[in-house]
Design an enzyme around this catalytic site. Structure first.
Site, short mmCIF file in Angstrom:
data_model
loop_
_atom_site.label_atom_id
_atom_site.label_comp_id
_atom_site.label_asym_id
_atom_site.label_seq_id
_atom_site.Cartn_x
_atom_site.Cartn_y
_atom_site.Cartn_z
N TYR A 10 -2.45 0.31 9.80
CA TYR A 10 -2.88 -1.27 8.85
C TYR A 10 -1.23 -0.88 7.88
O TYR A 10 -1.59 -1.91 7.31
CB TYR A 10 -3.84 0.17 8.36
CG TYR A 10 -3.98 -0.24 6.76
CD1 TYR A 10 -4.61 -1.26 5.81
CD2 TYR A 10 -3.57 0.44 5.59
CE1 TYR A 10 -4.10 -2.03 4.76
CE2 TYR A 10 -3.99 0.27 3.90
CZ TYR A 10 -3.85 -1.01 3.42
OH TYR A 10 -4.32 -1.31 1.88
N SER A 28 0.81 -1.30 0.13
CA SER A 28 -0.09 0.00 -0.18
C SER A 28 1.45 1.33 0.36
O SER A 28 1.80 1.15 0.65
CB SER A 28 -0.99 -0.58 1.59
OG SER A 28 -1.71 1.32 1.19
#
Length: 343
Positions: free
Chosen positions: A160, A135
């Site tokens: 995350y 990501s």
């Protein structure tokens, strides 16, 4: 060729599975169908993939769906052993920067344990190439733009992001120890038809069509490298044919952190052209034909001011750069949104 695609009922996984089937491959799609967002949307995606199953009429590749949780160690091991995959495209994860603040333990199960079960499956079953989702959030406190895979990613600002950086480290370890070719892709703000309801395009479309104010964080002073889904899928399909190899001349001190002496690679996969949030909203207003009422909000915890991908490395090995402009992409999303939700 036989593929495992994890997260096959998810936004990106659905498109990747469909594309592989269209190319004539055999695809096993894995998903746990959790209720992080509307499960009906996941089922609707799977309904489209059914055309490639034994029940469907497609003469191209085949698709088989398996409902299983990534954290199910025995189940994942048995799946790998039974199916004899050749390549794995691992896109399943607990998504969402903001949700990781509310429910951190979900990220340990899906993104850490789940990633490890996939690595173990690859280790014990001679997988040719593992492509997995990282990501853009791993860039954290970086302010130098565009974000390059050679930049430090040691200062994440959300759990995350920390799990995604951990995924890269875990993959490198397995590439080093067991010679498993692994490629991590740092996705930049993917949007388009069939997108996730927790992301800005769907949140904005829902609010604007219902006459509610949209929440605009950091008072609209944000930039995102919005990347249309077709460009993302094209990059994934091309990069899975670019299998990393060992490089005995690579050294930590003098070479890119995105490569290794092991068969390991990291790439950004984005548009390379960040868009102001207020410009994105204006494009959404134009496509919907409705002016949005805006509630200006401060920056949210775990969020960043801008994302901006340096994409030359990916272009060099795949020959592909993003081609879909923001106005075209938003218009396509809105057309799908109106049809699917009967707006």
């Amino acid at each position: 060729m036989k593929y495992l695609v994890t997260g096959a009922a998810g936004f990106i996984g659905f498109y990747v599975a469909q594309r592989l089937c269209e190319q004539g491959h055999t695809v096993v799609g894995l998903d746990n169908l959790n209720d992080y967002y509307d499960v009906n949307l996941k089922h609707a995606r799977l309904d489209i993939l059914k055309q490639y199953s034994d029940e469907g009429e497609s003469t191209k590749g085949t698709f088989e769906f398996v409902k299983i949780d990534l954290a199910n160690r025995e189940g994942i091991a048995e799946l790998f052993s039974a199916q004899k995959f050749e390549r794995v495209i691992h896109l399943a994860a607990q998504a969402g920067v903001r949700y990781s603040i509310e429910n951190p333990l979900a990220y340990a199960d899906s993104n850490l344990i789940g990633h490890l079960t996939i690595l173990e499956g690859c280790r014990h079953n001679n997988i040719q190439h593992l492509v997995y989702a990282s990501s853009s959030s791993v860039y954290g406190l970086n302010t130098k733009v565009p974000f390059s895979t050679g930049d430090s990613v040691d200062h994440p600002v959300s759990l995350y992001a920390a799990t995604k950086k951990s995924n890269e480290l875990m993959a490198h370890t397995y590439s080093h120890l067991y010679d498993i070719p692994t490629t991590g892709l740092r996705f930049f703000t993917v949007y388009g038809p069939w997108g996730r309801p927790d992301m800005a395009p769907m949140l904005f479309a829902d609010a604007i069509t219902a006459g509610r104010a949209i929440k605009v964080f950091n008072h609209g002073d944000m930039r995102r490298d919005f990347t249309y889904i077709d460009d993302i899928v094209e990059g994934i399909i091309r990069i899975q044919d670019v299998v990393p190899t060992k490089n005995t001349e690579w050294t930590v001190e003098h070479a890119s952190a995105a490569k290794s002496s092991a068969p390991y690679s990291i790439y950004n996969i984005g548009n390379g052209n960040p868009v102001k949030l207020l410009d994105f909203i204006e494009s959404m207003e134009d496509s919907l034909g409705v002016k949005a009422e805006k509630t200006l909000m401060p920056m949210q915890p775990g969020d960043v001011y801008q994302t901006y991908a340096e994409v030359e490395d990916l272009y060099k090995v795949t020959g592909h750069k993003a081609t879909v402009a923001i106005d075209e992409g938003v218009a396509n999303f809105v057309a799908w949104y109106k049809e699917f939700y009967k707006k």
